[in-house]
Structures are given as structure tokens and as C-alpha cells.
Write an enzyme that holds these catalytic residues in place. Structure first.
Site, PDB file in Angstrom:
ATOM      1  N   ARG A 134       6.778   1.068  12.019  1.00 42.25           N
ATOM      2  CA  ARG A 134       7.197   0.682  10.671  1.00 42.25           C
ATOM      3  C   ARG A 134       8.011  -0.606  10.629  1.00 42.25           C
ATOM      4  O   ARG A 134       7.686  -1.531   9.900  1.00 42.25           O
ATOM      5  CB  ARG A 134       8.007   1.817  10.016  1.00 42.25           C
ATOM      6  N   HIS A 141      -2.163   3.490   5.224  1.00 41.29           N
ATOM      7  CA  HIS A 141      -0.692   3.533   5.293  1.00 41.29           C
ATOM      8  C   HIS A 141      -0.169   4.733   4.506  1.00 41.29           C
ATOM      9  O   HIS A 141       0.035   4.649   3.286  1.00 41.29           O
ATOM     10  CB  HIS A 141      -0.114   2.228   4.733  1.00 41.29           C
ATOM     11  N   TYR A 149       0.283  -5.019 -13.309  1.00 42.80           N
ATOM     12  CA  TYR A 149       0.166  -6.277 -14.052  1.00 42.80           C
ATOM     13  C   TYR A 149      -0.236  -7.458 -13.173  1.00 42.80           C
ATOM     14  O   TYR A 149      -0.712  -8.464 -13.685  1.00 42.80           O
ATOM     15  CB  TYR A 149       1.501  -6.623 -14.723  1.00 42.80           C
TER      16      TYR A 149
END
Length: 746
Positions: free
Chosen positions: A29, A75, A119
Site C-alpha cells: 500500500r 484494488h 463530475y
């Protein structure tokens, strides 16, 4: 089924579990891989974008689609971590080479966050396709099963430049963290080529190519002499300054214009810098600054400080470097995952790992290409040979019953079951020995391939194939040839994507700020009942004495170099420098004391405020809710800490009820909630240290507590309102400390 109980030491189980968790965070990670310089979330996101076909020359795709696909396939963590990684890879002010082309609001250098993923849109940058994801189809990297073994994901991306240096990295793992600055792509390429030409090159010699970090925000590195040691060890501190220019305006007025900021200042720290400058102005440390404006835009940073006429611009510039984050420190810790374990790497070690990785990629690439060209050569030779005996092959095809008979005849010369027109044809057929691949190609060959020009083209193509095979074999068998290929590749990348350096590397002396001595003057400190404090000129106070005394809870004459001591009911004392209190006009509102010291009006209440010089040579009397009293020498409160314990309370419910100067009074009166009043001489209270709890002042009944405490002077009547009538405390019967007191009935 019989139950099995496994007995184990709890501490060993916890240790193993924690180590497994820590290694998972470190490897999977938080830390980048030294080979491609990417964390797993970045690698998976870029690979998923490649799989989705979000190429640089195709339309943008919704980020929500990219994030969802990455999370579902590769993931298995929160969508926010994937989107945050995607956003950072698109922000040109954070990455030396942005890897994602973002469309929409992807945040700003001033700390504004990106718009929601529904968006925004994104696609790969051209450099990402050409340098980071090229040759994925040539078997150059290993693929591993994903988290649920339904997909395959690359173990590492075939990045052709040392991305760990080009884009840097930062991350916090368990017990370790990484912080690697970005560098200039062209300089890094030159350093890699220099290493390939001489593997014994030193770090200092490599730095002839890599001058130092190249931050996307520009700025100035001012400790150049420290860089060799930092790059040798992989750890150290880089001192950064923003770039400040002096511009002249109308009427000879000067402006300090900040055009570049330290890399560490991006985000919320720009707003903090502006606040710090405003604080310098308010505290009169930089009175020459009369206006601050942030004119930054998409074109770049532009923070303008307008100066008074005749101001010393150089001195103010040094003040900004010293007192704000315009000069800051970037901590370098070049920690990355190398050979499956975390390792702190120097500059040469990073390049060494990268070059080894490039040779591995090149070896696998050209082995794959060679294999394909050998297959092509085999087919081409078979087709050319077939053209020479095409009549025989046609006869075999017409005389065979199925495809298997044809293949067996072509590859092994088996003619059983095949009808031939002539015995000579059958004899010739038995001598055929095409390979399986050649036989398949012959069967799939179209008739137009027998045209003369097509046969010439086939022979020409065969010649090209032989050249490629010779080239690939030379690359694979010759170290210098492979080195040349890799270096030519790097040179082309530099030519296509290299940029001019933004950060200046130099040596500069540490800023020495000669602060002008503060002119000591008398001021009047005012603090109202809401905790707003300010200082005013004594003459202003004298003209408004009546209003000032009526409107403010504390009015203290002091020097501007003094400290204000704020004692609270929680038994603490907070100190405030008078210089930190805003100086202004009588009607100015001031600033909350909370803002300039550790005092919190929500958790504690100020019960006594005085200046340090007013209590330093005096004796202070303390009384608590639990009835404990003591006298403390005022010099004990002359401390450098901003907050200290003024007294020790006897429990969580105990509060400090009274702090006052003993030398101005003769008696202490303690009033209990049960209506008992005890008046006794101050001389009965022993002197203690500030950390002591004190002695018992009044003997309280069960569930009773001190409600109020008063200091009395023997010559002045002290009147209070108690249960709707006036009570003169001086007329109370004199008792002894630790007595029960007199109950006053209405």
C-alpha cells in the site's frame, strides 16, 4: 467432526498478526517499488486505464468509471484512495511528469480539493502510454492473480525511466515513511546513461548530471553543499526558499512579489503563509507592509506585498524567510521496496536497480520478438519451398480425403489413402518434410500468393526477417548492443518529453535577522467579560477612563515588553506576551485571548488576570472549591512556558475559586454553599509551592463546598449581596483557619 483447540501464546499471536499487517501496509500500500516508482494503487489505476482504452488521443472517460473498475478488478480498498491517487497523478504542481490527463476540477495549488469523481473525467497522458505502459503486450513483466483470482494484473509496469526520481514519492507505512523529491527528466536520463557507460561512477560524479531536486513549483534549494551527502545516504534535509522579486510601482512605492513557493507550501500552507504575514504586520514586526494580495491564477503563483515608501525590501525579505514558511525544509528519506523488502536507497543505488530492471525488460522483450521472428522465418521458408513444389501440393490436396491426410503427407511424407496421378508424384510426396507450422501456413495460403510479384515480396520479407533475427540475437548476446538500444531509447524519451529545470540549486547563507530592539513603552491592557483583549495608549485610557473601567473586566497598566498572566478555575496559568495583544484604538474590538494563548473559554474560566511584573514580587493567595488554601510567592510564575499548573486541585470536581495578592489585604473570607462564612487572618495560611495542594481553610460539612472567597483589607468595608440583603464581611466574627465558620441566616 471433533473440535480442535490450538493453544498458543497470546503475545506471539499478536506479534505475528501485527507483523503481517505491517508488512502488508509496507509492501502492498504505502511504499513505491524501486523498479517503476509506483505504489500498488497507482500501478493498478494506470493499468486499468490502459485496459479501458482511455488513451491520450481518445475521448475522456468518467473518473467514477475508472475508479469503480479499478476497485472491482484490482484494488479491494475504498474508492477514495483510488480517486485520490488518480487526482495526484493529474496535478502538475505535485508531479514532475503528470501521468494522467484530467478534465474538470482536479484541485488547485492552494489546497482546493478536486470535484467529486462523478463530475471529472480523465485519460492517459502521452508520456504514460509511451514510457510507462509500452510493450505490455510483449511479455516483458509478470502477471499475477488479482485479489479474487478472476483477473490478472502486472506485478510491475515496464517503466523506461527511473520514475522514483522523476516523480518522487511520499507515503507513511507502519514504523517507516518515504519522502523522495521529484527530479528533472532530462537530467535523470543523462545520469542513467552515464552509469551505463561506467558502473564505477560515484554519487558525486552522478551529480554532475543530476544537480538536485527539480520541484514542479520551482523555488530555490539553498544548501547545495549538503546534497552529495543526502544523495549518498538517501536521507537528509533540503532547505527550500520561495522566489521573491522586488517590483517598483508608482510614486517610488515598492512591491515584494512572490512568484515561486517552496514545494512544501502547496495546499493549505499558502493560506497559512498569508496569515503569518498578516500576524507579522499586526504584531508590528513588519509595519512596512501595508497590503497583502494573492493574485495567483492558473498561470502561476503571484503573491504581492505592498510596502511603505522607503521600506527596506531586503530586510523584509529576510524576515519572511525567517518567520514564515517561505523558507522551509524538505525531509528526504529515499525508502522504497527493493527485491521485496523496504530499503533506504542512495542515488546510485536507485539508478542501479533501474538499469538492472531495464536490462531485464529488454531481454524479455527481444526474446519475445526473436521468438516471433523465428516463427515468421519458419513460415516464410515453408511458403517459399511450397512455391517450388506447388503442383505436387495441389495434387496432394486434390487426392486427399481430409485435412489430416494432407498435413501428415506434408510433414511426415505419409501418402496412404491419397490418390496420385503419377507414381513419381507419390515418390516425391514421400520426401516432403514441412514442419507443422509450415504445413498449416501452406493450407491457409491463398492462390493469389502464387503471383510472381507476391513471391518476390515474400522473399523480400524473408530477407527483412533474417535481418531482424540477426539484430535481436546481437542485442541478446551482446551487452554493448543492448546498452546502446536502452540508451537510444532514453535519449528519444528525453528529446520528446524533457523540460527545462524549474528549481535553482545554489548555496546561500542562513538568514540572519537583526531585529530592532523593541522600544519599551507603557500601555494599558483591556480585557472584557467575553475574553476579547487589546492594548491602548495610556493617554487614550485617561481620556476614556470611565468607559474603559465600566466596559472591561480587567484593566491593567503594564509595559509592552511584559507578560499577562491569566489564572483559570482549572488551576492553570496561561501567559500572553503583551506584544502579541493587538494595539489599537479605544473602540477596537480586540482579539479573543483564546487566539493568542492556550486558554480555552469553552473549557475554563478566567478568574484573575494581572501582569507578570505586578505579581513577581508579591505573595498570591489561592482558595479552591474544596476549601483548600495556600500562599505562593509570585516569582514562581515567572516561567518561559505558555501554560503551567498554578495549583494542584484536590479532585476532578475541585475548582480554583480565588487568586489574589496577599500583601494588599489582611483577611480571607470563605463562603460555603451551606451558608457558613469563615473569616481568618492571612498570616495563618502557610506559604507553599505552586505545585502543592495547600492546607484546609474551612471545615466543610457533608456535601458542602466553597461557593465564594473574598480578600479583605481591614480599613475598607467589603459589602456583598447575600440572599437579597447586604452583608458587610468586615463585621463578621474573626475565626481561625480550619474552623467551621459562622452560619449567616437571613
Amino acid at each position: 467432526m471433533e473440535e480442535q483447540i490450538i493453544r498458543t501464546e497470546y503475545s506471539e499471536l499478536m506479534q505475528k498478526s501485527y507483523i503481517d499487517y505491517a508488512m502488508s501496509v509496507i509492501i502492498a500500500r504505502a511504499l513505491p517499488d524501486v523498479r517503476d516508482g509506483l505504489k500498488p494503487v497507482q500501478r493498478r489505476t494506470l493499468y486499468d486505464m490502459l485496459e479501458l482504452g482511455t488513451y491520450y488521443d481518445r475521448p475522456y472517460r468518467k473518473c467514477a468509471r475508472i475508479v469503480g473498475d479499478t476497485m472491482g478488478k484490482y484494488h479491494p480498498h475504498g474508492d477514495s484512495s483510488i480517486y485520490d491517487a488518480l487526482v495526484v497523478m493529474a496535478q502538475e504542481f505535485k508531479k514532475g511528469q503528470p501521468l494522467v490527463d484530467g478534465h474538470g476540477n482536479f484541485g488547485s495549488i492552494e489546497g482546493d480539493g478536486a470535484a467529486a469523481m462523478r463530475y471529472t473525467e480523465a485519460r492517459l497522458q502521452k508520456i504514460t502510454q509511451d514510457v510507462y505502459l509500452k510493450d505490455m503486450d510483449k511479455g516483458v513483466v509478470d502477471f499475477l492473480p488479482n485479489f479474487d483470482e478472476t483477473e490478472k494484473e502486472p506485478e510491475v509496469l515496464p517503466v523506461r525511466v527511473p520514475n522514483l526520481l522523476v516523480n518522487g514519492a511520499d507515503g507513511i507505512a507502519v514504523g517507516m515513511a518515504t519522502s523522495i523529491p521529484p527530479h528533472n527528466l532530462g537530467e535523470v536520463v543523462d545520469a542513467v546513461k552515464a552509469y551505463m557507460q561506467n558502473e564505477d561512477i560515484t554519487t558525486e560524479e552522478l551529480m554532475a548530471y543530476i544537480k538536485g531536486p527539480d520541484f514542479p513549483t520551482g523555488g530555490i534549494v539553498v544548501n547545495q553543499d549538503d546534497l552529495p551527502a543526502i544523495y549518498e545516504s538517501g536521507c537528509g534535509k533540503i532547505r527550500l526558499r520561495g522566489k521573491v522579486e522586488v517590483e517598483k510601482g508608482k510614486s517610488g512605492r515598492q512591491y515584494l512579489v512572490i512568484t515561486e513557493i517552496p514545494y512544501t507550501m502547496i495546499g493549505a500552507n499558502i493560506g497559512k503563509f498569508l496569515n503569518d504575514v498578516a500576524d507579522l504586520v499586526e504584531s508590528r514586526k513588519a509595519p512596512e507592509i501595508i497590503d497583502i494580495s494573492n493574485q495567483s491564477s492558473k498561470e502561476g503563483i503571484r503573491i504581492v506585498l505592498e510596502l511603505r515608501r522607503g521600506a527596506d525590501a531586503e530586510k523584509l525579505q529576510n524576515l519572511l524567510y525567517k518567520k514564515t514558511r517561505l523558507e522551509d525544509t524538505f525531509g528526504v528519506n529515499m525508502l522504497a521496496v527493493a527485491d521485496g523488502r523496504p530499503e533506504t536507497l542512495g542515488l546510485k543505488k536507485v539508478i542501479e536497480y533501474h538499469v538492472d530492471f531495464q536490462f531485464d525488460l529488454a531481454t524479455r522483450k527481444y526474446q519475445n520478438l526473436l521468438s516471433k521472428e523465428l516463427e515468421k522465418k519458419e513460415v516464410q521458408e515453408g511458403l517459399m519451398k511450397a512455391c517450388d513444389v506447388i503442383d505436387l501440393i495441389i495434387e496432394i490436396l486434390r487426392g486427399s480425403k481430409n485435412q489430416k491426410q494432407v498435413k501428415d503427407c506434408l510433414t511426415m511424407g505419409i501418402t496412404e489413402g491419397i490418390r496420385f496421378k503419377h507414381k513419381s508424384s507419390e515418390k516425391a510426396a514421400k520426401e516432403l518434410c514441412f514442419t507443422q507450422r509450415q504445413a498449416t501456413a501452406i493450407l491457409e495460403m491463398r492462390l493469389y500468393k502464387l503471383i510472381g510479384l507476391e513471391i518476390e515480396a515474400l522473399m523480400k520479407e524473408h530477407g527483412e526477417t533474417l535481418k531482424k533475427i540477426a539484430r535481436y540475437e546481437d542485442i541478446l548476446n551482446n551487452y554493448d548492443s543492448m546498452s546502446r538500444v536502452i540508451m537510444d531509447d532514453l535519449e528519444q524519451i528525453k528529446k520528446d518529453y524533457g523540460k527545462q529545470r524549474k528549481t535553482v540549486i545554489m548555496n546561500a547563507e542562513a538568514v540572519v535577522l537583526e531585529e530592532a530592539p523593541i522600544e519599551e513603552t507603557e500601555v494599558v491592557f483591556l480585557m472584557d467579560r467575553f475574553g476579547y483583549a487589546r492594548t491602548i495608549d495610556p493617554s487614550v485610557y485617561e481620556r476614556n477612563r470611565e468607559s474603559a473601567d465600566a466596559e472591561n473586566k480587567y484593566v491593567i497598566r503594564c509595559m509592552n515588553t511584559d507578560k499577562i498572566c491569566v489564572f483559570t478555575d482549572q488551576g492553570k496559568m496561561h501567559t500572553v506576551k503583551v506584544l502579541d495583544v493587538p494595539f489599537g484604538k479605544f473602540r477596537d474590538k480586540g482579539t479573543p485571548v483564546d487566539n493568542i494563548c492556550n486558554y480555552s473559554s469553552e473549557k475554563e474560566q478566567a478568574i484573575y488576570v494581572d501582569c507578570l511584573t505586578g505579581i513577581r514580587d508579591k505573595k498570591l493567595v489561592f482558595a479552591t472549591k474544596a476549601g483548600m488554601v495556600k500562599v505562593v510567592d509570585g516569582s514562581e510564575f515567572d516561567v518561559t512556558k505558555r501554560t503551567v499548573a498554578a495549583t494542584k486541585l484536590s479532585g476532578e470536581e475541585d475548582l480554583l475559586m480565588l487568586v489574589g495578592i496577599a500583601e494588599m489585604n489582611d483577611y480571607l473570607v470563605l463562603q460555603s454553599a451551606g451558608g457558613y462564612f469563615l473569616k481568618f487572618l492571612l498570616e495563618e495560611i502557610p506559604e507553599k509551592k505552586k505545585a502543592a495542594i495547600g492546607v484546609r481553610g474551612i471545615r466543610l460539612g457533608e456535601d458542602d463546598q466553597v461557593e465564594a472567597a473574598y480578600l479583605l483589607a481591614s480599613r475598607i468595608d467589603f459589602t456583598i449581596h447575600y440572599k437579597d440583603r447586604e452583608l458587610v464581611l468586615n463585621k463578621l466574627k474573626l475565626g481561625k483557619r480550619d474552623g467551621k465558620g459562622t452560619r449567616v441566616r437571613v
